[in-house]
Scaffold this active site. Structure first.
Site, PDB file in Angstrom:
ATOM      1  N   ASP A 257      50.250  47.021  43.109  1.00  0.00           N
ATOM      2  CA  ASP A 257      49.727  46.569  41.824  1.00  0.00           C
ATOM      3  C   ASP A 257      49.975  47.671  40.799  1.00  0.00           C
ATOM      4  OD1 ASP A 257      47.318  44.511  40.650  1.00  0.00           O
ATOM      5  OD2 ASP A 257      47.485  46.491  39.705  1.00  0.00           O
ATOM      6  N   GLU A 301      50.879  41.349  37.712  1.00  0.00           N
ATOM      7  CA  GLU A 301      51.577  42.617  38.000  1.00  0.00           C
ATOM      8  C   GLU A 301      51.325  43.014  39.450  1.00  0.00           C
ATOM      9  OE1 GLU A 301      48.129  42.908  37.939  1.00  0.00           O
ATOM     10  OE2 GLU A 301      48.198  45.036  37.363  1.00  0.00           O
TER      11      GLU A 301
HETATM   12  P1  GH3 Z   1      44.643  48.506  37.331  1.00  0.00           P
HETATM   13  O1  GH3 Z   1      45.293  49.841  37.368  1.00  0.00           O
HETATM   14  O2  GH3 Z   1      43.223  48.556  37.774  1.00  0.00           O
HETATM   15  O3  GH3 Z   1      45.434  47.503  38.121  1.00  0.00           O
HETATM   16  O4  GH3 Z   1      44.620  48.064  35.819  1.00  0.00           O
HETATM   17  P2  GH3 Z   1      45.445  46.925  35.158  1.00  0.00           P
HETATM   18  O5  GH3 Z   1      45.350  47.070  33.697  1.00  0.00           O
HETATM   19  O6  GH3 Z   1      46.828  46.930  35.707  1.00  0.00           O
HETATM   20  O7  GH3 Z   1      44.733  45.649  35.744  1.00  0.00           O
HETATM   21  P3  GH3 Z   1      44.240  44.317  35.108  1.00  0.00           P
HETATM   22  O8  GH3 Z   1      44.182  43.349  36.261  1.00  0.00           O
HETATM   23  O9  GH3 Z   1      42.996  44.542  34.324  1.00  0.00           O
HETATM   24  O10 GH3 Z   1      45.364  43.870  34.099  1.00  0.00           O
HETATM   25  C1  GH3 Z   1      46.482  43.185  34.503  1.00  0.00           C
HETATM   26  C2  GH3 Z   1      47.232  42.809  33.244  1.00  0.00           C
HETATM   27  O11 GH3 Z   1      48.519  42.306  33.561  1.00  0.00           O
HETATM   28  C3  GH3 Z   1      46.556  41.735  32.445  1.00  0.00           C
HETATM   29  C4  GH3 Z   1      47.695  40.957  31.838  1.00  0.00           C
HETATM   30  O12 GH3 Z   1      47.745  41.175  30.463  1.00  0.00           O
HETATM   31  C5  GH3 Z   1      48.940  41.548  32.449  1.00  0.00           C
HETATM   32  N1  GH3 Z   1      49.909  40.561  32.930  1.00  0.00           N
HETATM   33  C6  GH3 Z   1      49.741  39.655  33.903  1.00  0.00           C
HETATM   34  N2  GH3 Z   1      50.884  38.910  34.051  1.00  0.00           N
HETATM   35  C7  GH3 Z   1      51.777  39.382  33.145  1.00  0.00           C
HETATM   36  C8  GH3 Z   1      53.126  39.038  32.802  1.00  0.00           C
HETATM   37  O13 GH3 Z   1      53.737  38.135  33.376  1.00  0.00           O
HETATM   38  N3  GH3 Z   1      53.729  39.744  31.811  1.00  0.00           N
HETATM   39  C9  GH3 Z   1      53.084  40.731  31.157  1.00  0.00           C
HETATM   40  N4  GH3 Z   1      53.726  41.403  30.202  1.00  0.00           N
HETATM   41  N5  GH3 Z   1      51.812  41.076  31.457  1.00  0.00           N
HETATM   42  C10 GH3 Z   1      51.168  40.411  32.424  1.00  0.00           C
HETATM   43 MG    MG Z   2      47.145  46.515  37.709  1.00  0.00          MG
HETATM   44 MG    MG Z   3      46.166  43.290  39.088  1.00  0.00          MG
END
Ligand code: GH3
Ligand code: MG
Ligand code: MG
Length: 388
Positions: A257, A301
């Site tokens: 992740d 992610e």
């Molecule tokens: P952590 O280190 O704890 O994993 O923090 P984080 O910010 O990575 O975790 P969190 O789950 O809070 O955030 C995940 C983010 O990923 C939220 C969303 O905006 C972003 N995201 C999810 N899918 C996609 C995608 O397909 N493209 C983009 N650009 N961002 C995405």
């Molecule tokens: Mg993350």
């Molecule tokens: Mg995540």
């Protein structure tokens, strides 16, 4: 040239754009019409052959066939010129390409006699081509009109109002030997219908198989990264877990992740985030054994690796290599450099329970986050073994 043509036909078959459908359909039907016009022209200029026909009707039919071929050619030409800007579905153009030739060929089949000529087979062939290129709703009215014409003719013929094969002075098979003319006529018309039809059917089926393979790949693939998607990962996990149980061979899963990915999005924009994900996709794909391992994007992610024939130490090695490679590989987005790190959790599949292993790997991943991110944590160790 041939590849370009194949792409054009594929696009017409797949997208059913009316303009390309008109072009393809006309290119298939005009040669049949011209061949028939050629045979009729021969008959009109040779008295010994003209005997088999009713001459005044044949002259009128010849005009009809000529005009029909001209019309189809014209529709194809105009549709080709307008291929860029005609709406995807242009019902009037479909009607112009389909109507005259379907009605015309029904009439020709009746004029020559449906029962003892290949005209009915050619009619079916034209219908199959029509169905392959056009939408069903474009064809339906013509199918209905054709059915009315054919059934109506049968009824009228049964009542003795119209005769069988009214274009001919007597039916092609009037008993006894076929004349030389009809032998040749049949041979030519039969081959003209069977050979292209067989070729077209082979083409259609292989094109369908190609489309199906493409769709299957699409259904298993994550669009952004090109890795396997969650569905494919879960299916392979279940398969490999069963194999693990049967053979007691090691099987390990890794969950990964991206760290603070929300910040990447918030600071640099969603496009930069997507760029990070696709670069990461390439890194993961390049870090596993092709054909044996599976790298997947489970969503957002979050990524996962399925590593058959690999024990936890081996998997930990792979995960660590990825974590370290990413640390030393800032990702470019335009002029910006995006330093990105990733955390990973590793867990072995035991007793054929893939889902449990995935949960354990997820717990380890959570532990890696808790310990400060940018690291790999192994499950099943008495005390989670952090490696930085
Ligand atoms: P952590 O280190 O704890 O994993 O923090 P984080 O910010 O990575 O975790 P969190 O789950 O809070 O955030 C995940 C983010 O990923 C939220 C969303 O905006 C972003 N995201 C999810 N899918 C996609 C995608 O397909 N493209 C983009 N650009 N961002 C995405
Ligand atoms: Mg993350
Ligand atoms: Mg995540």
């Amino acid at each position: 040239m041939i590849a370009g043509l194949r792409e054009g036909v594929d696009a017409a078959l797949r997208q059913r754009r009316t303009a390309m459908a008109c072009v393809c359909f006309s290119l298939l039907t005009v040669p049949i019409l011209l061949l028939l016009a050629g045979l009729q022209g021969w008959a009109l200029t040779h008295d010994e052959v003209l005997l088999y026909y009713r001459p005044e009707r044949l002259a009128a039919v010849q005009w009809g066939v000529g005009l029909l071929a001209l019309w189809q050619g014209l529709v194809a030409l105009l549709a080709w010129q307008r291929r860029e800007w005609l709406p995807e579905h242009a019902p009037r153009w479909a009607a112009a390409a389909l109507g005259p030739v379907l009605m015309g060929w029904c009439a020709l089949a009746l004029l020559y006699g449906l029962q003892d000529t290949p005209m009915g087979m050619l009619l079916i062939e034209i219908l199959v081509f029509a169905r392959a290129f056009f939408l069903l709703r474009d064809i339906t009215p013509w199918l209905a009109a054709g059915a009315v014409l054919l059934v109506g003719h049968e009824l009228l013929q049964g009542l003795g109002v119209v005769s069988y094969a009214p274009l001919l002075s007597q039916p092609m098979f009037a008993g006894g030997e076929l004349s030389d003319w009809w032998t040749w006529w049949l041979r030519i018309m039969f081959n003209a219908s069977v050979l292209p039809f067989a070729a077209a059917l082979f083409y259609l089926f292989s094109s369908l198989a190609r489309h199906r393979a493409e769709l299957e790949t699409l259904a298993r693939t994550d669009v952004l990264t090109g890795l396997a998607n969650r569905r494919e990962f879960m299916a392979r996990l279940a398969e490999e877990a069963q194999r693990q149980q049967r053979g007691e061979r090691p099987l390990t899963v890794v969950m990964l992740d991206v760290d603070h990915f929300k910040q990447v999005n918030d600071t640099h924009g969603h496009a930069a985030g997507d760029q990070v994900l696709s670069s990461l996709g390439r890194l993961l794909q390049g870090s596993v054994r092709q054909e044996v391992d599976l790298a997947a994007r489970l969503g957002g992610e979050e990524f996962a690796l399925l590593l058959p024939e690999t024990d936890t130490e081996g998997a930990q090695c792979v995960a660590r290599k990825i974590v370290e490679a990413l640390r030393g590989m800032p990702i470019h987005h335009g002029a910006q450099l995006l330093p990105v790190t990733i955390s990973a959790g590793v867990a072995p599949v035991q007793g054929g329970d893939g889902e449990r292993a995935l949960r354990l790997a997820d717990d380890s991943l959570y532990e890696a986050k808790r310990q400060g991110r940018d690291r790999v944590v192994m499950a099943m160790a008495p005390h989670a073994d952090a490696m930085h």
